[in-house]
Write an enzyme that holds these catalytic residues in place. Sequence first.
Site, PDB file in Angstrom:
ATOM      1  N   ASP A 186     -15.326  19.852  37.156  1.00 51.14           N
ATOM      2  CA  ASP A 186     -16.355  20.246  38.127  1.00 51.14           C
ATOM      3  C   ASP A 186     -16.090  21.629  38.728  1.00 51.14           C
ATOM      4  OD1 ASP A 186     -17.545  17.803  37.683  1.00 51.14           O
ATOM      5  OD2 ASP A 186     -16.606  16.840  39.411  1.00 51.14           O
ATOM      6  N   ARG A 211     -23.011  22.120  43.021  1.00 51.99           N
ATOM      7  CA  ARG A 211     -21.891  23.029  42.715  1.00 51.99           C
ATOM      8  C   ARG A 211     -22.390  24.427  42.329  1.00 51.99           C
ATOM      9  NH1 ARG A 211     -17.866  19.717  43.973  1.00 51.99           N
ATOM     10  NH2 ARG A 211     -18.002  17.618  43.149  1.00 51.99           N
TER      11      ARG A 211
END
Length: 450
Positions: A328, A404
């Site tokens: 991530d 993100r």
Amino acid sequence: MSAAALSRPATARRAGPLAGRVRAPGDKSISHRALILGLLAVGETRIEGLLEGEDVLATARAAEALGAEVERLGEGSWRVRGVGVGGLRAPAAPLDFGNAGTGSRLMMGVVAGHPIEASFDGDASLRSRPMRRILDPLALMGAKVVDAAEGGRLPLTLKGPDRALPIAYETPVPSAQVKSAVLLAGLNAPGVTTVVEREATRDHTERMLRAFGAEVTVEPHGAHGREIRLVGQPELRPAEVRVPADPSSAAFPLVAALITPGSEVTLEGVMTNPLRTGLVTTLLEMGADISLEYVREDGGDEVADLVVRAGPLKGVDVPPERAPTMIDEYPILAVAAAFAEGETRMRGLHELTVKESDRLAAVHAGLVANGVEARIEGDDLIVRGGGGRAPGGAAAVATHLDHRIAMSFLVMGLAAERPVTVDDATMIATSFPTFFDLMGGLGGDLEVAP
Ligand SMILES: O=C(O)C1=C[C@@H](OP(=O)(O)O)[C@@H](O)[C@H](O)C1
Ligand SMILES: C=C(OP(=O)(O)O)C(=O)O
């Protein structure tokens, strides 16, 4: 109302150095799992430091719909009264997981181990994500897909068998979510459920299952993999879960401090489980000034305070086998790479294309729009940094419902020559609801449109 109608752009601009001591919110992976194992334990599980982000709150609501009593006692402090493995009730309405891959996929594993039917749904991002990787092994365990959108996607309805079958399964992609779904279904199967992964992925499910009293063994498999064996039908005992700070969230103030000249920031209590620290390893290779202080154990995992100082970075080659330990973190690493001297090549990023957005494409587009030289070659992302010359900035970045992507480009804006805008900051609340306050407290100049 459509998501677009609710979207709120945000802008970050260059200001002075960042300084201070902060704690990122609780780890998202551990927070989901604490609620799920709380549901499956008999009695009262206490959770401290739970991430109160929208993804995790969706899992809390799903646990309630499946029979648990879930209560918020105070900030980050939660109590779950579970029903035990085998004790779930069928939910009265579809379970809405919003933006959350982890919550939906792990809960599919839970439902597939029980003789109940449940429907799963989510937002446009979650509806676009592949679910066959979960449904295929769950079908081998006896679960049936009663109904699904094209390609086995959400919305879908899953029916668990009267008695789940234990299986031995090798995951076709490195995915902690696939591994966890199989193990959670295996909880209510008689006998041993085995998962083999060729590359080790985050091991929070295995660790927490043990803490709740399940018999789980983990052996190495090949050069980078593991074999996990779970003995089915345990009586899970409630546990006390203390959730450490999320390294995937800490990554944003961390990189912001590295690229904003003159900064010094301490990130308290960040989880340093080696299956989550690929970003720190990579940044250290790039020459980053990060020191791990007060390394200790907390809540069953290693944690440390990370002291981060701004300084020059150089481009590096990031090997594909590191991907599961920083999956991530590639969007924010790409931002760091844009400030480094020379080329950074991030290899083997295929899994990035099936996250909340196609992150490979979204990061590339955001970099190029802000004047950074970047290209995609196969599954690799290559970024040429300007060294002492910061990216031009000034672009509006498309976030595609991806928290993100939004946070990464706002961090870029803190140090780019001109401000950077993201088209929608609302998704940040899925994983880091305190992002704007925390970054503002460090001295960052960020503004959300009213
Ligand atoms: O198990 C988990 O908690 C997670 C696993 C990873 O997904 P995959 O299993 O799809 O790689 C990661 O991207 C996600 O944010 C959280
Ligand atoms: C991929 C992510 O989460 P999830 O799969 O749970 O949506 C993430 O948080 O970056």
